[in-house]
Design a protein around this motif. Structure first.
Motif, PDB file in Angstrom:
ATOM      1  N   PHE A   1      13.072   3.357 -26.984  1.00  0.00           N
ATOM      2  CA  PHE A   1      13.872   4.544 -26.683  1.00  0.00           C
ATOM      3  C   PHE A   1      13.843   4.863 -25.188  1.00  0.00           C
ATOM      4  N   ALA A   2      12.674   5.151 -24.656  1.00  0.00           N
ATOM      5  CA  ALA A   2      12.584   5.586 -23.263  1.00  0.00           C
ATOM      6  C   ALA A   2      13.053   4.506 -22.292  1.00  0.00           C
ATOM      7  N   ARG A   3      12.778   3.241 -22.612  1.00  0.00           N
ATOM      8  CA  ARG A   3      13.104   2.155 -21.686  1.00  0.00           C
ATOM      9  C   ARG A   3      14.417   1.450 -22.028  1.00  0.00           C
ATOM     10  N   VAL A   4      15.210   2.098 -22.845  1.00  0.00           N
ATOM     11  CA  VAL A   4      16.461   1.489 -23.309  1.00  0.00           C
ATOM     12  C   VAL A   4      17.634   2.310 -22.786  1.00  0.00           C
ATOM     13  N   ARG A   5      18.690   1.623 -22.380  1.00  0.00           N
ATOM     14  CA  ARG A   5      19.865   2.330 -21.884  1.00  0.00           C
ATOM     15  C   ARG A   5      20.496   3.170 -22.987  1.00  0.00           C
ATOM     16  N   PRO A   6      21.172   4.259 -22.619  1.00  0.00           N
ATOM     17  CA  PRO A   6      21.712   5.184 -23.624  1.00  0.00           C
ATOM     18  C   PRO A   6      22.561   4.529 -24.705  1.00  0.00           C
ATOM     19  N   THR A   7      23.400   3.563 -24.333  1.00  0.00           N
ATOM     20  CA  THR A   7      24.268   2.933 -25.330  1.00  0.00           C
ATOM     21  C   THR A   7      23.445   2.179 -26.369  1.00  0.00           C
ATOM     22  N   ALA A   8      22.510   1.367 -25.904  1.00  0.00           N
ATOM     23  CA  ALA A   8      21.660   0.623 -26.832  1.00  0.00           C
ATOM     24  C   ALA A   8      20.760   1.566 -27.626  1.00  0.00           C
ATOM     25  N   ARG A   9      20.310   2.634 -26.974  1.00  0.00           N
ATOM     26  CA  ARG A   9      19.467   3.629 -27.640  1.00  0.00           C
ATOM     27  C   ARG A   9      20.212   4.235 -28.840  1.00  0.00           C
ATOM     28  N   ARG A  10      21.458   4.568 -28.625  1.00  0.00           N
ATOM     29  CA  ARG A  10      22.262   5.157 -29.710  1.00  0.00           C
ATOM     30  C   ARG A  10      22.452   4.172 -30.853  1.00  0.00           C
ATOM     31  N   LYS A  11      22.640   2.905 -30.523  1.00  0.00           N
ATOM     32  CA  LYS A  11      22.797   1.891 -31.573  1.00  0.00           C
ATOM     33  C   LYS A  11      21.518   1.748 -32.394  1.00  0.00           C
ATOM     34  N   ILE A  12      20.384   1.812 -31.723  1.00  0.00           N
ATOM     35  CA  ILE A  12      19.099   1.709 -32.429  1.00  0.00           C
ATOM     36  C   ILE A  12      18.931   2.885 -33.385  1.00  0.00           C
ATOM     37  N   VAL A  13      19.235   4.086 -32.912  1.00  0.00           N
ATOM     38  CA  VAL A  13      19.085   5.281 -33.758  1.00  0.00           C
ATOM     39  C   VAL A  13      20.054   5.217 -34.934  1.00  0.00           C
ATOM     40  N   ASP A  14      21.287   4.795 -34.688  1.00  0.00           N
ATOM     41  CA  ASP A  14      22.264   4.663 -35.783  1.00  0.00           C
ATOM     42  C   ASP A  14      21.793   3.654 -36.823  1.00  0.00           C
TER      43      ASP A  14
END
Length: 453
Positions: free
Chosen positions: A186-199
């Motif tokens: 999460f913290a070290r991931v760009r916002p776009t990839a972060r959102r994909k992970i959460v989804d």
């Protein structure tokens, strides 16, 4: 406003950090052209290192860049070498976007930085020979974008981050540490990839989607829920949005799956905020069917987990029959529920469990599951009630393992010393009044433990 100095300390590449520190010094000194130029240098250095690392890991698209880089470096400072490096730099943003090190929006923002850098170092590009004078806000914006969207993130591709996340969640040595999950995915991931992970986590947690064959869909869903709980600490709104997008899946699955989903996500306030009335009515109806038909029957782990939602105020408010169903359970089954989540809410139920334990073996099970483990959560008043119930219930007092379990509870309530000593002394007196010599159940082991201090 982004804290530039704080972000600079988070730059993943120690070789790039001095470059951005120099850019910040230029900015504070009012040398905005130099600051913009230095920021672009940091971006190129960062992307170069990241692409080379991907090439070392076998990424095919990165290997060609690496080959051209080595060729250019081999030529050295000769004119051809400089030209070759300029050509490599000219296409570095496209290469990074192709490798998913940056997304298209970030590529566009960094392209603006590159163009402004050209204006800063080539004043002849402006008509009438006027020198380009960038605004302080422009210089700061370029540094903020470079830091937040690129420099603080390690060399992980968008698709690869998602693959790494799934690989970790499915591996036997899965780490449920919230700090580790947030830092790594999460913290070290760009916002776009972060959102994909959460989804992705929300879809699996709600719908129990199939994953790799080596892990069951239920276990995978449970682990995804652990990840969501970790992520919500950093961005509750993002987790809520992901749940909202996938919540409609919950209405179409069977009742057992609905209960499992609610139980694994019960800690998330967003779940209870999003559930509509028809779905909460359905869950409330399902809860009432979890009670066993016999006081001797074990409660299945899934049922115990669902009933353990009673520990949460939002769950009790949304599911009116949850608390009454739990309190009506036999002592053995309530102990199995308490064993699922050892939280302060359940501590008040401990004395009643001891009073109602109906047989020796059940009494031993109750104390192992839901009395000794709750020792650190008991107050002196609750301990007094619990020991009074223990002494007066013959099935508790005279079960075979009780003498040892009493010592374990005494050790587990160490936080109450010395205010609990009178309570324990009273317990011994009550037991011995009910168990005169030569009874084996005079708790001499507990007395010896108390004498140790």
């Amino acid at each position: 406003m982004l804290d530039l100095e704080g972000q600079i300390h988070r730059i993943w590449n120690p070789d790039v950090r001095p470059l951005m520190e120099e850019a910040l010094r230029c900015y504070h000194a009012g040398a905005f052209r130099a600051g913009i130029g230095q920021t672009w240098i940091a971006v190129v250095a960062d992307l170069t290192e990241k692409i080379v690392r991907l090439a070392d890991e076998g990424e095919g698209a990165a290997k060609e860049f690496h080959r051209q880089l080595e060729t250019s470096q081999g030529i050295g400072l000769a004119a051809d070498g400089v030209t070759a490096m300029q050509n490599l730099e000219r296409g570095i943003l496209d290469t990074a976007a192709k490798l998913e090190l940056i997304d298209t929006i970030t590529a566009r923002e960094l392209e603006r930085l590159r163009q402004d850098r050209h204006l800063c170092v080539h004043p002849s590009l402006r008509r009438l020979g006027e020198t380009y004078q960038p605004l302080p806000e422009s210089a700061r914006a370029h540094m903020a974008i470079a830091l937040d969207s690129l420099l603080v993130h390690p060399p992980a591709q968008g698709r690869k981050v998602l693959d790494d996340f799934m690989a970790h969640v499915t591996e036997p040595l899965f780490s449920a540490s919230p700090a580790y999950l947030r830092a790594t995915f999460f913290a070290r991931v760009r916002p776009t990839a972060r959102r994909k992970i959460v989804d992705l986590a929300a879809k699996h947690a709600l719908s129990e989607l199939p994953g790799p064959p080596e892990i069951s869909s239920v276990v995978l869903a449970d682990r995804m829920a652990v990840c969501l709980c970790a992520f919500t600490t950093s961005d509750a709104a993002m987790v809520a949005a992901a749940l909202k997008k996938s919540l409609d899946r919950l209405s179409t699955v069977d009742g057992q799956q609905q209960l499992r989903a609610a139980a694994r996500l019960a800690e998330l306030d967003a779940l209870w905020d999003l559930l509509d009335e028809p779905l909460t009515d359905r869950l409330d109806e399902l809860i009432t069917g979890l009670a066993p038909t016999s006081p001797w029957e074990d409660l299945p782990p899934e049922s115990a987990e669902a009933l353990s939602m009673v520990r949460l105020a939002q769950a009790r408010a949304a599911l009116p029959r949850l608390e009454s169903t739990f309190t009506a359970l036999p002592a053995k089954n309530r102990a199995q529920v308490l064993d699922r989540h050892r939280v302060p809410y359940f501590a008040s139920y401990v004395p009643d469990l001891l009073a109602q334990a109906p047989a020796w073996r059940i009494a031993e099970q109750v104390i192992r599951l839901a009395v000794v483990p709750y020792g650190p959560l008991l107050s002196v008043e609750l301990l007094q009630e619990a020991l009074a119930a223990w002494a007066t219930n013959v099935d508790c007092r005279t079960a075979g393992a009780m003498r040892t379990l009493a010592v374990e509870l005494y050790r587990a309530t160490r936080h109450l010393r010395p205010t609990d000593q009178e309570v324990w002394t009273t317990f011994l007196e009550e037991v011995r009044a009910l168990e005169p010599e030569p009874s084996l159940y005079r708790y001499t082991e507990l007395e010896a433990e108390m004498e140790k201090g």
